[in-house]
Motif scaffolding. Structure first.
Motif, PDB file in Angstrom:
ATOM      1  N   PRO A 158       4.145  -4.794   6.227  1.00  0.00           N
ATOM      2  CA  PRO A 158       3.562  -6.063   6.663  1.00  0.00           C
ATOM      3  C   PRO A 158       4.274  -7.267   6.056  1.00  0.00           C
ATOM      4  CG  PRO A 158       1.836  -4.502   6.128  1.00  0.00           C
ATOM      5  CD  PRO A 158       3.120  -3.871   5.693  1.00  0.00           C
ATOM      6  N   SER A 159       4.694  -7.158   4.794  1.00  0.00           N
ATOM      7  CA  SER A 159       5.412  -8.244   4.141  1.00  0.00           C
ATOM      8  C   SER A 159       6.712  -8.555   4.867  1.00  0.00           C
ATOM      9  CB  SER A 159       5.698  -7.865   2.680  1.00  0.00           C
ATOM     10  OG  SER A 159       6.461  -8.861   2.039  1.00  0.00           O
ATOM     11  N   ASP A 160       7.442  -7.509   5.251  1.00  0.00           N
ATOM     12  CA  ASP A 160       8.693  -7.701   5.996  1.00  0.00           C
ATOM     13  C   ASP A 160       8.436  -8.434   7.309  1.00  0.00           C
ATOM     14  OD1 ASP A 160      10.051  -6.244   4.040  1.00  0.00           O
ATOM     15  OD2 ASP A 160       9.904  -4.355   5.151  1.00  0.00           O
ATOM     16  N   ARG A 161       7.389  -8.013   8.018  1.00  0.00           N
ATOM     17  CA  ARG A 161       7.097  -8.620   9.325  1.00  0.00           C
ATOM     18  C   ARG A 161       6.720 -10.088   9.180  1.00  0.00           C
ATOM     19  NH1 ARG A 161       5.500  -6.129  13.943  1.00  0.00           N
ATOM     20  NH2 ARG A 161       7.377  -4.913  13.548  1.00  0.00           N
ATOM     21  N   LEU A 162       5.855 -10.410   8.214  1.00  0.00           N
ATOM     22  CA  LEU A 162       5.476 -11.804   8.003  1.00  0.00           C
ATOM     23  C   LEU A 162       6.685 -12.652   7.611  1.00  0.00           C
ATOM     24  CD1 LEU A 162       2.054 -11.672   6.104  1.00  0.00           C
ATOM     25  CD2 LEU A 162       2.501 -12.715   8.335  1.00  0.00           C
ATOM     26  N   SER A 163       7.529 -12.114   6.745  1.00  0.00           N
ATOM     27  CA  SER A 163       8.720 -12.836   6.313  1.00  0.00           C
ATOM     28  C   SER A 163       9.626 -13.138   7.487  1.00  0.00           C
ATOM     29  CB  SER A 163       9.463 -12.021   5.257  1.00  0.00           C
ATOM     30  OG  SER A 163      10.661 -12.665   4.877  1.00  0.00           O
TER      31      SER A 163
ATOM     32  N   GLN B 276      -1.436  -1.377   9.142  1.00  0.00           N
ATOM     33  CA  GLN B 276      -1.840  -1.603   7.757  1.00  0.00           C
ATOM     34  C   GLN B 276      -2.886  -2.713   7.690  1.00  0.00           C
ATOM     35  OE1 GLN B 276      -1.013   0.048   5.068  1.00  0.00           O
ATOM     36  NE2 GLN B 276       0.550   1.362   5.974  1.00  0.00           N
ATOM     37  N   PRO B 277      -3.836  -2.597   6.751  1.00  0.00           N
ATOM     38  CA  PRO B 277      -4.783  -3.699   6.547  1.00  0.00           C
ATOM     39  C   PRO B 277      -4.057  -4.917   5.979  1.00  0.00           C
ATOM     40  CG  PRO B 277      -5.023  -2.062   4.819  1.00  0.00           C
ATOM     41  CD  PRO B 277      -4.064  -1.475   5.817  1.00  0.00           C
ATOM     42  N   MET B 278      -4.596  -6.069   6.245  1.00  0.00           N
ATOM     43  CA  MET B 278      -3.990  -7.306   5.750  1.00  0.00           C
ATOM     44  C   MET B 278      -4.534  -7.577   4.354  1.00  0.00           C
ATOM     45  SD  MET B 278      -1.713  -9.371   6.942  1.00  0.00           S
ATOM     46  CE  MET B 278      -1.820  -9.297   8.718  1.00  0.00           C
ATOM     47  N   ASP B 279      -4.047  -6.782   3.401  1.00  0.00           N
ATOM     48  CA  ASP B 279      -4.615  -6.871   2.057  1.00  0.00           C
ATOM     49  C   ASP B 279      -3.684  -6.167   1.067  1.00  0.00           C
ATOM     50  OD1 ASP B 279      -6.323  -7.325  -0.038  1.00  0.00           O
ATOM     51  OD2 ASP B 279      -7.697  -5.687   0.464  1.00  0.00           O
ATOM     52  N   GLY B 280      -3.602  -6.733  -0.142  1.00  0.00           N
ATOM     53  CA  GLY B 280      -2.951  -6.036  -1.235  1.00  0.00           C
ATOM     54  C   GLY B 280      -1.438  -6.074  -1.245  1.00  0.00           C
ATOM     55  N   PHE B 281      -0.834  -7.137  -0.699  1.00  0.00           N
ATOM     56  CA  PHE B 281       0.615  -7.265  -0.793  1.00  0.00           C
ATOM     57  C   PHE B 281       0.978  -8.738  -0.908  1.00  0.00           C
ATOM     58  CE2 PHE B 281      -0.344  -7.471   3.734  1.00  0.00           C
ATOM     59  CZ  PHE B 281       0.495  -8.471   4.214  1.00  0.00           C
ATOM     60  N   SER B 282       2.224  -8.993  -1.228  1.00  0.00           N
ATOM     61  CA  SER B 282       2.680 -10.373  -1.341  1.00  0.00           C
ATOM     62  C   SER B 282       3.967 -10.541  -0.549  1.00  0.00           C
ATOM     63  CB  SER B 282       2.918 -10.755  -2.807  1.00  0.00           C
ATOM     64  OG  SER B 282       3.953  -9.963  -3.367  1.00  0.00           O
ATOM     65  N   VAL B 283       4.241 -11.772  -0.174  1.00  0.00           N
ATOM     66  CA  VAL B 283       5.469 -12.108   0.534  1.00  0.00           C
ATOM     67  C   VAL B 283       5.983 -13.432  -0.028  1.00  0.00           C
ATOM     68  CG1 VAL B 283       4.098 -13.080   2.433  1.00  0.00           C
ATOM     69  CG2 VAL B 283       6.515 -12.590   2.787  1.00  0.00           C
ATOM     70  N   HIS B 284       7.186 -13.410  -0.546  1.00  0.00           N
ATOM     71  CA  HIS B 284       7.792 -14.596  -1.152  1.00  0.00           C
ATOM     72  C   HIS B 284       6.872 -15.249  -2.173  1.00  0.00           C
ATOM     73  CE1 HIS B 284      10.458 -15.033   2.691  1.00  0.00           C
ATOM     74  NE2 HIS B 284      10.868 -14.066   1.878  1.00  0.00           N
ATOM     75  N   GLY B 285       6.194 -14.429  -2.961  1.00  0.00           N
ATOM     76  CA  GLY B 285       5.318 -14.952  -4.001  1.00  0.00           C
ATOM     77  C   GLY B 285       3.941 -15.351  -3.544  1.00  0.00           C
ATOM     78  N   HIS B 286       3.653 -15.217  -2.259  1.00  0.00           N
ATOM     79  CA  HIS B 286       2.334 -15.558  -1.724  1.00  0.00           C
ATOM     80  C   HIS B 286       1.502 -14.280  -1.629  1.00  0.00           C
ATOM     81  CE1 HIS B 286       3.371 -19.711  -0.363  1.00  0.00           C
ATOM     82  NE2 HIS B 286       4.582 -19.182  -0.323  1.00  0.00           N
TER      83      HIS B 286
ATOM     84  N   ARG C 271      -2.052 -18.957   6.493  1.00  0.00           N
ATOM     85  CA  ARG C 271      -1.634 -20.064   5.631  1.00  0.00           C
ATOM     86  C   ARG C 271      -0.162 -19.938   5.247  1.00  0.00           C
ATOM     87  NH1 ARG C 271      -7.106 -19.752   3.781  1.00  0.00           N
ATOM     88  NH2 ARG C 271      -6.624 -18.036   2.344  1.00  0.00           N
ATOM     89  N   TYR C 272       0.281 -18.710   4.993  1.00  0.00           N
ATOM     90  CA  TYR C 272       1.692 -18.490   4.668  1.00  0.00           C
ATOM     91  C   TYR C 272       2.587 -18.942   5.826  1.00  0.00           C
ATOM     92  CZ  TYR C 272       6.119 -15.997   4.376  1.00  0.00           C
ATOM     93  OH  TYR C 272       7.457 -15.695   4.396  1.00  0.00           O
ATOM     94  N   LEU C 273       2.233 -18.555   7.054  1.00  0.00           N
ATOM     95  CA  LEU C 273       3.055 -18.917   8.207  1.00  0.00           C
ATOM     96  C   LEU C 273       2.987 -20.419   8.500  1.00  0.00           C
ATOM     97  CD1 LEU C 273       2.363 -15.892  10.585  1.00  0.00           C
ATOM     98  CD2 LEU C 273       4.412 -16.338   9.205  1.00  0.00           C
ATOM     99  N   GLU C 274       1.832 -21.022   8.266  1.00  0.00           N
ATOM    100  CA  GLU C 274       1.733 -22.481   8.430  1.00  0.00           C
ATOM    101  C   GLU C 274       2.698 -23.186   7.490  1.00  0.00           C
ATOM    102  OE1 GLU C 274      -2.363 -23.330   7.757  1.00  0.00           O
ATOM    103  OE2 GLU C 274      -3.011 -22.610   9.734  1.00  0.00           O
ATOM    104  N   LYS C 275       2.761 -22.720   6.252  1.00  0.00           N
ATOM    105  CA  LYS C 275       3.674 -23.329   5.286  1.00  0.00           C
ATOM    106  C   LYS C 275       5.125 -23.145   5.711  1.00  0.00           C
ATOM    107  CE  LYS C 275       4.735 -23.634   0.362  1.00  0.00           C
ATOM    108  NZ  LYS C 275       4.363 -23.212  -1.012  1.00  0.00           N
ATOM    109  N   ARG C 276       5.469 -21.951   6.198  1.00  0.00           N
ATOM    110  CA  ARG C 276       6.839 -21.717   6.654  1.00  0.00           C
ATOM    111  C   ARG C 276       7.170 -22.598   7.857  1.00  0.00           C
ATOM    112  NH1 ARG C 276       9.524 -17.028   5.279  1.00  0.00           N
ATOM    113  NH2 ARG C 276      11.314 -18.246   6.018  1.00  0.00           N
ATOM    114  N   GLY C 277       6.179 -22.839   8.706  1.00  0.00           N
ATOM    115  CA  GLY C 277       6.404 -23.687   9.882  1.00  0.00           C
ATOM    116  C   GLY C 277       6.580 -25.143   9.544  1.00  0.00           C
ATOM    117  N   LEU C 278       6.007 -25.581   8.424  1.00  0.00           N
ATOM    118  CA  LEU C 278       6.211 -26.959   7.962  1.00  0.00           C
ATOM    119  C   LEU C 278       7.552 -27.104   7.264  1.00  0.00           C
ATOM    120  CD1 LEU C 278       2.657 -27.742   6.556  1.00  0.00           C
ATOM    121  CD2 LEU C 278       3.721 -28.769   8.575  1.00  0.00           C
TER     122      LEU C 278
END
Length: 298
Positions: free
Chosen positions: A161-166, A195-205, A215-222
């Motif tokens: 999931p972290s890879d996909r969000l990144s 996978q459940p959306m829980d228990g991992f991090s992506v780029h420190g988030h 919220r992570y994707l909103e920040k990346r979009g800004l």
């Protein structure tokens, strides 16, 4: 990606395939099982012979998982229907019911010029080019116009999931660089590798919920641009788990359920009442071609 003219809002829809346009079932350490017609028939025959034996092979366990999910209720507003409704054709690995729903969602999204559809699935990879072309052809037939994905995410190895969000975040960051003065409305349809959306991090988030992912994707979009226009993100996580009477938890990429569909169209600005009518009979509103007798299943 080439720059496009400024406007009010660009809708960006990220589409995963496995677990969204079909049903996937975690199968221990092996590759996920696909709920498809041919495999289910075999699984049902094996399940009938099971008879409660305490000794089972890995193949028997896989068959039991398939058979159980096939007969289980979908939930998500499906009015008691079972996953049989979402079973895929063995040839193209797609559920026609779920493809029809995606086609309707893309049609309801509005003006094609202001809607960008991005393939974020492993189907975007070069080795799966034939799968991508098949999906585009099936969607074109349902929608009554030529459909082609506007973009694909970068061909990076993605297994978590972290890879996909990144990877989705990378796309949004680049899109913001090209379009600093455009508002983004971002819809993500994904099971995130069952996978459940829980228990991992992506780029420190830290990601502990769907809201954290949004919220992570909103920040990346800004992209840290003070002058950047707003970014709205909706993650439709097509994941659920089922607990059997044997106290075994089955994890599913459950497909685009009715409730997922309604959540998505509501986010895109489509009234839910109209969306429900569309789910029942798309021809009434003339949204999909009358030449095809399309009734998007409830």
């Amino acid at each position: 990606m080439a720059p496009v003219e400024n406007g009010d809002v660009e809708k960006i829809i990220f589409v995963d395939v496995d677990g969204v346009l079909n049903v996937g079932i975690q199968d221990g350490s092996k590759a996920p099982l696909l709920l498809c017609d041919a495999d289910v028939k075999t699984a049902m025959r094996i399940a009938e012979k099971f008879g409660g034996s305490a000794i089972m092979s890995a193949a028997m366990l896989s068959s039991l998982r398939l058979a159980y999910v096939f007969l289980a209720e979908i939930g998500g507003g499906e009015d008691g229907a079972t996953f049989q409704q979402f079973s895929s054709n063995s040839g193209d690995m797609l559920s026609q019911v779920l493809v029809d729903r995606l086609a309707l969602l893309l049609t309801l999204a509005g003006d094609h010029e202001n809607v960008k559809v991005v393939l974020s699935s492993s189907w975007r990879l070069r080795k799966n080019a034939a799968k991508q072309r098949k999906l585009e052809a099936v969607l074109s037939k349902v929608m009554g116009r030529r459909f082609k994905f506007d973009f694909v995410t970068a061909p990076k190895a993605k297994k978590t999931p972290s890879d996909r969000l990144s990877c989705i975040g990378d796309f949004l960051e680049e899109r913001r660089r090209l379009l600093p003065h455009k508002e983004f409305q971002v819809l993500v349809l994904d099971d995130f590798f069952i996978q459940p959306m829980d228990g991992f991090s992506v780029h420190g988030h830290q990601i502990s919920s769907v809201a954290d992912a949004e919220r992570y994707l909103e920040k990346r979009g800004l992209s840290d641009r003070e002058s950047a226009k707003p970014v709205q993100v909706k993650v439709v996580h097509t994941y659920r788990n089922i607990k059997t009477e044997f106290d075994v938890c089955l994890k599913l990429g459950c497909g685009l359920t009715k409730q997922h569909f309604l959540d998505a169209v509501s986010f895109l600005g489509e009234p839910e009442a109209k969306a429900k009518i569309c789910l029942g009979n798309t021809r009434v509103l003339g949204l999909l071609p009358p030449s095809r007798n399309v009734v998007v299943s409830l």
